[in-house]
Design an enzyme around this catalytic site. Structure first.
Site, PDB file in Angstrom:
ATOM      1  N   GLY A 277      25.523  17.674 125.581  1.00 23.53           N
ATOM      2  CA  GLY A 277      24.369  18.379 125.034  1.00 23.53           C
ATOM      3  C   GLY A 277      23.611  19.045 126.165  1.00 23.53           C
ATOM      4  N   ARG A 278      22.981  18.191 126.991  1.00 20.59           N
ATOM      5  CA  ARG A 278      22.138  18.667 128.080  1.00 20.59           C
ATOM      6  C   ARG A 278      22.884  19.592 129.033  1.00 20.59           C
ATOM      7  NH1 ARG A 278      17.881  15.248 129.759  1.00 20.59           N
ATOM      8  NH2 ARG A 278      19.019  13.540 128.797  1.00 20.59           N
ATOM      9  N   ARG A 314       9.218  15.781 127.328  1.00 14.73           N
ATOM     10  CA  ARG A 314       9.986  14.966 128.278  1.00 14.73           C
ATOM     11  C   ARG A 314       9.136  14.360 129.412  1.00 14.73           C
ATOM     12  NH1 ARG A 314      13.724  16.214 131.049  1.00 14.73           N
ATOM     13  NH2 ARG A 314      15.033  14.439 130.539  1.00 14.73           N
ATOM     14  N   CYS A 348      -5.381  16.463 123.995  1.00 16.60           N
ATOM     15  CA  CYS A 348      -6.379  15.460 124.397  1.00 16.60           C
ATOM     16  C   CYS A 348      -5.738  14.110 124.670  1.00 16.60           C
ATOM     17  CB  CYS A 348      -7.441  15.363 123.320  1.00 16.60           C
ATOM     18  SG  CYS A 348      -8.254  16.944 123.136  1.00 16.60           S
TER      19      CYS A 348
END
Ligand code: LLP
Length: 425
Positions: A277-278, A314, A348
């Site tokens: 995938g990556r 991530r 926030c």
């Protein structure tokens, strides 16, 4: 290698200046490069020349229809983990016979749809799942092709949240139990064992854990074949890492990975499936963002950008490193003016921090920055937290680009909710 580089003083995606995309589409925005996707797919597939290998792109890494269609044209198969990913792969033109279905929690309705479509195999992760699949296939009067995902109890030496091959992880069938479960398959009427599957984790930067796991699997396959099981495929999963930080990580090349696999397989008469995938999508995408404010804190410099943790999760989730580069190529003066800044987003939460004390150049509000290596596990993990709309995605191809997911309007976002009658007046 990717196709994001400085030309004429500013970063381009292939031949398109990133400032043009920012101007015309707005920021934040994901930008993908066709040439990089193609290159990664070809280099990876090329590493298995001589073997009967099927490369199934792990759709979870990037499920944009344009990205999947690009890979479909390269001959990619797909590794899917939900009926949503299955439909995406089919609609992008990936043939069902090139699709494998992974994941620990497939629902009967998802199994039914995958059986109707005629996928290549189910990667089954538990006995109850096997029984459920047998039941669904029985109701449909078909036989489901199955690989058992086995858990080799190998430490992948990666971030603990993305390691999957240890016995304490939820994934796969316990090593010692696997032969008995293959015998169980024989006894059930509507499942048939076609392969063995393993996936020990993601972003591995060392071949040793892969080798250990693959050697175990190859010896299990030899034993199973000797015991009369017609095992024809070995699915070796995904997981090969990419260089997020070019100064720190030097993951093995696809060729080294392929050579290791060839030597481990020896002359075993099995085809292989790979689920990268990556490696295919990671460095084929960037997140383009604008610097909103430069804030001088008590003892730190904050660069507040318009992208946030809801757009790229991530760093908040895995403390992951993404290289952050100014889109305007720093000139000699700027290159000398190195500062340390925290790159943070508007959400926030203190966790909405992309980088702490990162060495960078002096920048001003309105400047653009590119978060590198954001093509995998970027847009797919985005949320609308803080009622921020999902951000658009752009695919570049040479000198042109297309918006492949438009920015939704606030009406689209708010319109997903309904207010019951009793609250209406
Ligand atoms: N096959 C299976 C069964 C998987 O679970 C995965 C990833 C892959 C293949 C693809 O792995 P890759 O080649 O991309 O490493 N969100 C995390 C990564 C989670 C990976 C989950 N499984 C991150 O952003 O690092």
């Amino acid at each position: 290698m990717d196709h994001f580089s400085y030309k004429n003083g500013e970063m381009h995606a292939e031949d398109v200046p990133l400032s043009q995309i920012a101007r015309e589409v707005g920021t934040p925005v994901y930008v993908y490069s066709t040439a990089t996707l193609q290159r990664h797919f070809r280099v990876f597939s090329g590493a298995f020349e001589g073997l009967d290998a099927l490369v199934c792109f792990a759709v979870k890494a990037n499920s944009n229809q344009a990205v999947l269609s690009t890979l479909a044209r390269e001959g990619a198969g797909a590794d899917v983990v939900s009926v949503g990913e299955l439909e995406r792969a089919l609609r992008a033109g990936i043939p069902a016979e090139r699709i494998v279905f992974s994941g620990v929690g497939k629902k009967p309705s998802e199994m039914r749809r995958a059986l109707e479509a005629g996928i290549k195999q189910f990667n089954v992760e538990s006995e109850p799942e096997l029984e459920a699949l047998n039941h669904v296939a029985g109701e449909m009067g078909v036989v489901a092709p199955v690989s058992l995902r086995v858990n080799p109890d190998v430490d992948a030496k990666t971030h603990h949240k993305i390691a999957t091959g240890k016995s304490e992880n939820k994934f796969g069938i316990a090593w010692a139990k696997a032969p008995a479960v293959y015998s169980q398959i024989k006894a059930l009427g509507n499942v048939s064992a076609v392969g063995v599957d393993v996936h020990i984790g993601s972003q591995l930067t060392d071949l040793a854990p892969f080798k250990l796991a693959f050697e175990k699997v190859v010896s299990m396959v030899a034993d199973l074949r000797a015991a009369g099981h017609d095992i024809r495929h070995i699915d070796l999963g995904g997981g090969l890492g990419i260089p997020y930080d070019p100064d720190e990580e030097t993951p093995p090349s696809p060729v080294a990975y392929g050579d290791m696999i060839k030597s481990v397989l020896g002359d075993l008469p099995c085809s292989i499936i790979l689920e990268p995938g990556r490696l295919i999508a990671g460095n084929a995408g960037i997140l383009l963002s604008e610097l909103l404010y430069v804030k001088h804190g008590e003892d730190r410099l904050f660069y507040i950008v318009d992208a946030a943790m809801n757009d790229l999760l991530r760093p908040a989730m895995y403390d992951a490193f993404h290289n952050i580069l100014p889109v305007a190529e720093p000139g000699d003066n700027a290159r000398n003016a190195v500062v340390e800044a925290d790159f943070v987003g508007p959400v926030c939460e203190t966790g909405d921090t992309f980088a702490k004390a990162r060495k960078t150049v002096l920048m001003n509000p309105g400047d653009l920055v590119a978060f590198k290596s954001a093509g995998a596990y970027g847009a797919v993990m985005a949320s609308t937290y803080n009622s921020r709309e999902l951000i658009p995605e752009v695919l570049v191809n040479g000198g042109s680009y297309a918006v492949v997911r438009a920015r939704p309007s606030l009406d689209d976002l708010i319109g997903l909710d309904t207010v019951p009658d009793w609250l209406k007046d």
